[in-house]
Design a protein around this motif. Structure first.
Motif, PDB file in Angstrom:
ATOM      1  N   ARG A 192       4.935  -3.024 -11.388  1.00 22.41           N
ATOM      2  CA  ARG A 192       3.616  -3.505 -11.004  1.00 22.41           C
ATOM      3  C   ARG A 192       3.685  -4.239  -9.675  1.00 22.41           C
ATOM      4  NH1 ARG A 192      -0.218  -8.361 -13.342  1.00 22.41           N
ATOM      5  NH2 ARG A 192      -1.750  -8.173 -11.700  1.00 22.41           N
ATOM      6  N   ARG A 193       2.840  -3.826  -8.760  1.00 22.89           N
ATOM      7  CA  ARG A 193       2.771  -4.462  -7.454  1.00 22.89           C
ATOM      8  C   ARG A 193       1.600  -5.435  -7.404  1.00 22.89           C
ATOM      9  NH1 ARG A 193       0.993   0.955  -4.222  1.00 22.89           N
ATOM     10  NH2 ARG A 193       1.515   1.994  -6.166  1.00 22.89           N
ATOM     11  N   ASP A 253       2.740   3.687  -1.867  1.00 19.78           N
ATOM     12  CA  ASP A 253       2.942   4.061  -3.272  1.00 19.78           C
ATOM     13  C   ASP A 253       4.382   4.455  -3.589  1.00 19.78           C
ATOM     14  OD1 ASP A 253       0.259   3.628  -3.671  1.00 19.78           O
ATOM     15  OD2 ASP A 253      -0.304   5.733  -3.396  1.00 19.78           O
ATOM     16  N   ARG A 254       5.046   5.150  -2.668  1.00 16.22           N
ATOM     17  CA  ARG A 254       6.372   5.685  -2.953  1.00 16.22           C
ATOM     18  C   ARG A 254       7.433   4.605  -3.157  1.00 16.22           C
ATOM     19  NH1 ARG A 254       9.620   5.299   1.389  1.00 16.22           N
ATOM     20  NH2 ARG A 254       8.662   4.754   3.396  1.00 16.22           N
ATOM     21  N   THR A 273      -1.859  -6.995  -5.902  1.00 14.88           N
ATOM     22  CA  THR A 273      -2.993  -6.431  -5.183  1.00 14.88           C
ATOM     23  C   THR A 273      -3.068  -7.050  -3.793  1.00 14.88           C
ATOM     24  OG1 THR A 273      -4.550  -8.123  -5.896  1.00 14.88           O
ATOM     25  CG2 THR A 273      -4.231  -6.231  -7.370  1.00 14.88           C
ATOM     26  N   PRO A 281      -5.576  -1.766 -10.218  1.00 11.06           N
ATOM     27  CA  PRO A 281      -5.171  -0.980  -9.052  1.00 11.06           C
ATOM     28  C   PRO A 281      -4.810  -1.881  -7.888  1.00 11.06           C
ATOM     29  CG  PRO A 281      -7.234  -0.168 -10.018  1.00 11.06           C
ATOM     30  CD  PRO A 281      -6.941  -1.475 -10.655  1.00 11.06           C
ATOM     31  N   VAL A 282      -4.029  -1.328  -6.942  1.00 13.69           N
ATOM     32  CA  VAL A 282      -3.576  -2.120  -5.809  1.00 13.69           C
ATOM     33  C   VAL A 282      -4.692  -2.407  -4.826  1.00 13.69           C
ATOM     34  CG1 VAL A 282      -2.870  -0.092  -4.515  1.00 13.69           C
ATOM     35  CG2 VAL A 282      -1.856  -2.280  -3.986  1.00 13.69           C
ATOM     36  N   LYS A 283      -5.652  -1.491  -4.671  1.00 11.22           N
ATOM     37  CA  LYS A 283      -6.674  -1.680  -3.653  1.00 11.22           C
ATOM     38  C   LYS A 283      -7.657  -2.776  -4.029  1.00 11.22           C
ATOM     39  CE  LYS A 283      -6.420   3.047  -1.947  1.00 11.22           C
ATOM     40  NZ  LYS A 283      -7.161   4.293  -1.657  1.00 11.22           N
ATOM     41  N   MET A 325       0.807  -1.225   0.000  1.00 14.06           N
ATOM     42  CA  MET A 325       0.000   0.000   0.000  1.00 14.06           C
ATOM     43  C   MET A 325       0.844   1.281   0.000  1.00 14.06           C
ATOM     44  SD  MET A 325      -3.286  -0.892   2.444  1.00 14.06           S
ATOM     45  CE  MET A 325      -2.322  -1.391   3.860  1.00 14.06           C
ATOM     46  N   TRP A 359       7.192   1.866  -5.097  1.00 14.93           N
ATOM     47  CA  TRP A 359       7.023   1.019  -6.267  1.00 14.93           C
ATOM     48  C   TRP A 359       7.377   1.659  -7.602  1.00 14.93           C
ATOM     49  CZ3 TRP A 359       6.165  -4.058  -5.534  1.00 14.93           C
ATOM     50  CH2 TRP A 359       5.788  -4.429  -4.248  1.00 14.93           C
TER      51      TRP A 359
END
Length: 295
Positions: free
Chosen positions: A55-56, A48-49, A58, A292-294, A46, A51
């Motif tokens: 691609r991370r 953001d800074r 989820t 998206p990650v969320k 979670m 990555w």
């Protein structure tokens, strides 16, 4: 008891007993390591800074990954112990391979099993395998710490004889002489110290160079484990592979040391490859159609 020795604390290896059901501290250590790593991984995903364009996974993928990793650790750890440490005994009595309750797990085997599980998972979910390995590298020391503490509670994997060491411990199954509490050394170095190192590295580099954090962890573990092997009693069925026990930090090559050598070389190789940019994603996240990650 020798003058320079501490009595082994009388800790019941069974943490919880409800009728015929028993839960040992060793099992709780595995659970604590997996749950702690899962929680930490979710927090990292979670951020953001950390990555950039990489691609991370989820949050849902992290939840699924923990199951894969748990299977890889258990199956790989057991198979590794069978192959590396006591193959003749298990060939003579193959049914004992499945008697995990009697102990016998190899970190190196569990490490390879976890890597294989993550690579298969990455391929199935179209993720960067290096990224998952980096994420695991930051979280694994949590499990190592709790696992080594559980080894001490169980009074197993004790250290070499140390009659002049003021904090040596007389282990119930280790004979009458005081020994180094090498399990605590490993908890401090492979667990706590390596966790701090990886936390600082992820803060400094993030996950923007896939493979870098994984390489740092593999090299760091190999160095920490090799250091601790100088204080740890080798497995009885193997003894010293080369040389003899010349005391702490002197002689006596063990199986643990031997298995750490290729780990150190692989770790160095991935650090160099990542630093030179050979493992970077070929296209930005926006072009890859990532979700998206969320969750």
């Amino acid at each position: 008891m020798p003058l320079l020795a501490l009595p082994f604390p009388a800790i019941d290896p069974v943490a919880v007993a409800i009728g015929p059901i028993t839960i040992k501290w060793y099992a709780l250590a595995y659970i604590a390591g997996l749950v702690g790593g899962w929680y930490y991984a979710r927090r990292l995903v979670m951020a953001d800074r950390l990555w950039g364009v990489v691609r991370r996974p989820t949050l849902n993928e992290i939840d699924d990954l923990i199951v894969w990793v748990a299977l890889g650790v258990v199956l790989g750890g057991r198979l590794g112990y069978v192959l590396f440490y006591n193959l003749p005994m298990y060939l003579a009595d193959p049914i004992e391979i499945f008697a995990i309750r009697n102990g016998g797990m190899s970190f190196h085997g569990g490490f390879l099993g976890a890597i294989l599980a993550m690579l298969i998972f990455a391929r199935a979910r179209k993720l960067n395998g290096y990224t998952l390995l980096d994420l695991a590298a930051v979280t694994v020391p949590i499990g190592l710490f709790f696992g080594r503490i559980a080894n001490f509670v169980n009074g197993e994997l004790w250290g070499r004889i140390a009659p002049d060491f003021p904090y040596a411990v007389v282990f119930p199954s280790g004979g009458p002489l005081p020994r180094h509490p090498s399990q605590l050394y490993e908890a401090a170095t492979e667990g706590f110290l390596l966790f701090v190192v990886m936390a600082l590295c992820v803060r400094r580099f993030g996950f923007r160079k896939p493979g870098l954090l994984g390489g740092i962890f593999v090299l760091g573990y190999a160095l920490a484990r090799t250091f601790c092997e100088f204080f740890r009693e080798p497995d009885r069925q193997l003894g010293y592979l080369f040389g003899a026990d010349l005391g702490p930090l002197g002689g006596g090559v063990t199986m643990g040391m031997l298995l750490c050598l290729p780990m150190a070389l692989v770790g160095l190789a991935y650090i160099v490859l990542a630093a030179r940019g050979h493992t970077r994603p070929r296209r930005p996240v926006e072009e890859a159609g990532d979700v998206p990650v969320k969750a």
